[in-house]
Design a protein around this motif. Structure first.
Motif, short mmCIF file in Angstrom:
data_model
loop_
_atom_site.label_atom_id
_atom_site.label_comp_id
_atom_site.label_asym_id
_atom_site.label_seq_id
_atom_site.Cartn_x
_atom_site.Cartn_y
_atom_site.Cartn_z
N LEU A 139 1.00 -0.92 0.50
CA LEU A 139 0.07 -0.24 -0.02
C LEU A 139 0.77 1.22 0.14
O LEU A 139 0.58 2.30 -0.95
CB LEU A 139 -1.33 0.24 1.57
CG LEU A 139 -2.19 -0.29 1.45
CD1 LEU A 139 -2.93 -0.44 2.81
CD2 LEU A 139 -3.12 -0.26 0.46
N LEU A 140 1.75 1.35 0.80
CA LEU A 140 2.41 2.24 1.45
C LEU A 140 3.64 2.81 0.08
O LEU A 140 4.06 4.20 -0.25
CB LEU A 140 3.47 2.71 2.52
CG LEU A 140 2.30 2.20 3.88
CD1 LEU A 140 3.53 2.39 5.29
CD2 LEU A 140 1.87 3.37 3.72
N PHE A 141 4.05 1.77 -0.54
CA PHE A 141 5.09 1.86 -1.44
C PHE A 141 5.14 3.17 -2.87
O PHE A 141 5.81 3.80 -2.65
CB PHE A 141 5.63 0.48 -2.04
CG PHE A 141 7.12 0.57 -1.18
CD1 PHE A 141 6.97 0.02 0.26
CD2 PHE A 141 8.20 -0.35 -1.84
CE1 PHE A 141 7.91 -0.15 0.84
CE2 PHE A 141 9.38 -0.68 -0.70
CZ PHE A 141 9.34 -0.35 0.14
N PRO A 142 4.14 3.03 -3.63
CA PRO A 142 3.89 3.91 -3.95
C PRO A 142 3.35 5.33 -4.11
O PRO A 142 4.15 6.04 -4.38
CB PRO A 142 2.14 3.48 -4.81
CG PRO A 142 2.33 2.30 -4.86
CD PRO A 142 2.92 1.45 -3.60
N VAL A 143 2.91 5.20 -3.00
CA VAL A 143 2.47 6.52 -1.96
C VAL A 143 4.35 7.09 -2.25
O VAL A 143 4.79 9.28 -1.67
CB VAL A 143 1.68 6.51 -0.83
CG1 VAL A 143 1.78 8.10 0.24
CG2 VAL A 143 0.21 6.38 -1.04
N LEU A 144 5.37 6.98 -0.87
CA LEU A 144 6.37 7.17 -0.65
C LEU A 144 7.42 7.18 -1.99
O LEU A 144 8.16 8.11 -1.52
CB LEU A 144 7.17 5.72 -0.24
CG LEU A 144 6.13 5.82 1.66
CD1 LEU A 144 6.95 4.50 2.25
CD2 LEU A 144 6.15 6.83 2.56
N GLY A 194 -8.98 10.27 3.05
CA GLY A 194 -7.83 10.58 2.83
C GLY A 194 -6.99 10.18 3.67
O GLY A 194 -5.14 10.47 3.59
N ARG A 195 -7.33 8.94 4.08
CA ARG A 195 -6.36 8.45 5.32
C ARG A 195 -6.13 6.57 4.80
O ARG A 195 -7.58 6.27 4.35
CB ARG A 195 -6.78 8.30 6.58
CG ARG A 195 -6.24 9.57 7.27
CD ARG A 195 -6.69 9.48 8.57
NE ARG A 195 -7.19 11.17 9.13
CZ ARG A 195 -6.79 11.44 10.00
NH1 ARG A 195 -7.29 11.03 11.12
NH2 ARG A 195 -7.24 12.90 10.71
N LEU A 196 -5.05 6.27 4.74
CA LEU A 196 -4.88 4.86 4.56
C LEU A 196 -5.01 4.02 5.26
O LEU A 196 -4.18 3.84 6.35
CB LEU A 196 -3.05 4.71 4.01
CG LEU A 196 -2.91 5.16 2.84
CD1 LEU A 196 -1.69 4.64 1.88
CD2 LEU A 196 -3.95 4.95 0.91
N ILE A 232 -3.77 11.66 -3.25
CA ILE A 232 -4.15 10.35 -2.17
C ILE A 232 -5.66 9.36 -1.80
O ILE A 232 -5.63 8.46 -1.83
CB ILE A 232 -4.05 10.82 -0.49
CG1 ILE A 232 -2.16 11.07 -0.38
CG2 ILE A 232 -4.35 9.88 0.52
CD1 ILE A 232 -1.90 9.03 -0.01
N VAL A 233 -6.64 11.38 -2.35
CA VAL A 233 -8.05 10.29 -2.02
C VAL A 233 -8.08 9.31 -3.67
O VAL A 233 -9.01 8.60 -3.48
CB VAL A 233 -8.63 11.11 -2.61
CG1 VAL A 233 -10.75 10.94 -2.88
CG2 VAL A 233 -8.48 12.26 -0.75
N THR A 234 -7.95 9.81 -4.62
CA THR A 234 -7.80 9.31 -6.07
C THR A 234 -7.47 7.37 -5.74
O THR A 234 -7.57 6.50 -6.10
CB THR A 234 -7.12 10.06 -7.05
OG1 THR A 234 -7.98 10.96 -6.98
CG2 THR A 234 -7.17 9.18 -8.55
#
Length: 405
Positions: free
Chosen positions: A196-201, A399-401, A226-228
């Motif tokens: 989950l986190l890697f694309p965002v990071l 808005g929050r993972l 983030i929301v998308t």
């Protein structure tokens, strides 16, 4: 059920298209407007860099500072010597100069974003394609995830920082540790959370947070991403998609291109101002030349640039990546959205992305009371999103993972 599967008349479809354009124009204005601040109650502050206003993203150009400062200093010195006779004339001159500089800034910015190599514009594009090649399959492992941290020092640092953050560790039910090795940090976070986190990071250092001219724009762009991403994951999960976590990567790829518009505004404005000053000096337009010293950065044209370029820039990011046979479905889903393929004609991943982007735009505007309520039925009908899905998504705080413990 992902799609509402409703049939609409041609007239209704045409109205929906018109509404969609109006909403997207309004969203671009919302991103730039200082009147609307981001609602921080639904922001995942642990994953953004807003609190730090870091300088991770550096767009350096040789001799920029010394040359521009020298020319500006010369102008300032000359301006001090020159007396202004009439205040109104000065204001009219300044207004004209601001218009000239803004037009030139827009021209240079568009040219720069569409002609310069995309990798250079971003100072390096993360290995999203490498992530996609293994992250959404049963073969995902700690060792494969660690290859990404080996390829990217920034990602490695981000992962290590997370496991040193007590608030983050509390969310995953672990104790904070003074870890310095990315492989150990990945083990602490867990494979599912890393997926989950890697694309965002990986996307985090792609957005310039420290620029004073765009400091109110960057958080909105980040939260739109983030929301998308999160809603795409939710919609895929609701539809029973085998690997719903790929929705995070889909949302990141679809929105990350717009970061460039904020990242490169200030440097491009500085260049445009200097070039305009030189032109005035060569043409012996003394009043206009002296007025340049009073020109402040003008972001009023940025909504137009965002509306016209954001999809093209995301397309450039997508095209720059090397897609393997088992990850090409990721490219296809993003491509369907960039091409505005009707939702009913898309693959499930592309349809989920369309609904997520529509929701994110709605959510941002609605939080600021800037969404026109009569547009709502047309806006969501265009992506075949059931009304029940809206309420469910809102209740899940997109808005929050949501991380697993």
């Amino acid at each position: 059920m992902l799609l509402a599967n409703r049939r609409y008349t041609k007239e209704a479809v045409d109205i929906a298209e018109q509404v969609a354009n109006e909403v997207e124009v309004r969203h671009a204005k919302w991103l730039v407007s200082i009147k609307y601040l981001l609602d921080q109650s639904n922001v995942d502050s642990l994953l953004s860099l807003q609190g730090r206003y870091c300088d991770d993203v550096i767009f350096s150009e040789n001799e920029r500072i010394t040359r521009n400062q020298r020319i500006l200093l010369e102008c300032e010195q000359a301006r001090v010597k020159e007396k202004r006779e009439r205040v109104q004339d000065r204001q009219n001159t300044l207004k004209r100069v601001v218009a000239d500089v803004s037009r030139h800034t827009e021209h240079l910015l568009v040219k720069k974003l569409l002609s310069n190599p995309i990798d250079k514009l971003f100072n390096g594009i993360p290995h999203f394609d490498h992530l996609a090649s293994f992250a959404y399959s049963p073969s995902l492992s700690f060792s494969k995830l660690s290859t990404l941290t080996t390829l990217s020092h920034q990602l490695s640092s981000s992962v290590v920082d997370l496991v040193s953050n007590p608030k983050f560790c509390e969310r995953i039910g672990k104790a904070a540790k003074g870890v310095t090795d990315a492989k150990v940090a990945i083990g602490q976070i867990g494979i599912e959370n890393c997926r989950l986190l890697f694309p965002v990071l990986m996307a985090r250092p792609m957005l310039k947070w420290s620029d004073a001219n765009t400091k109110l724009i960057a958080p909105k762009m980040w939260q739109h991403m983030i929301v998308t991403a999160n809603v795409t994951r939710m919609r895929l999960s609701d539809a029973g998609f085998k690997e719903p976590d790929v929705g995070i990567l889909l949302g990141v790829l679809r929105t990350v291109g717009q970061f460039l518009i904020a990242n490169h505004f200030t440097h491009t404005f500085e260049d445009a101002l200097v070039e305009t000053m030189i032109k005035y000096r060569e043409q012996d337009k003394r009043e206009e030349y002296y007025a340049c010293a009073e020109v402040m950065a003008n972001i009023s044209f940025l909504p137009k640039v965002i509306h016209e370029l954001e999809a093209q820039l995301s397309q450039r990011v997508l095209d720059s990546l090397d897609w393997s046979p088992n990850s090409v479905f990721v490219k296809t889903a993003v491509q369907e959205d960039l091409d505005k393929v009707p939702v009913e004609n898309r693959n499930i991943a592309g349809a989920a992305l369309a609904q997520a982007r529509a929701y994110s735009i709605y959510d941002g505007l609605n939080q600021s009371n800037a969404f026109v309520e009569k547009h709502k039925p047309y806006w969501f009908a265009r992506v075949q999103m059931p009304g029940s899905a809206l309420k469910e998504i809102q209740a899940r705080v997109p808005g929050r993972l949501m991380l697993s413990k």
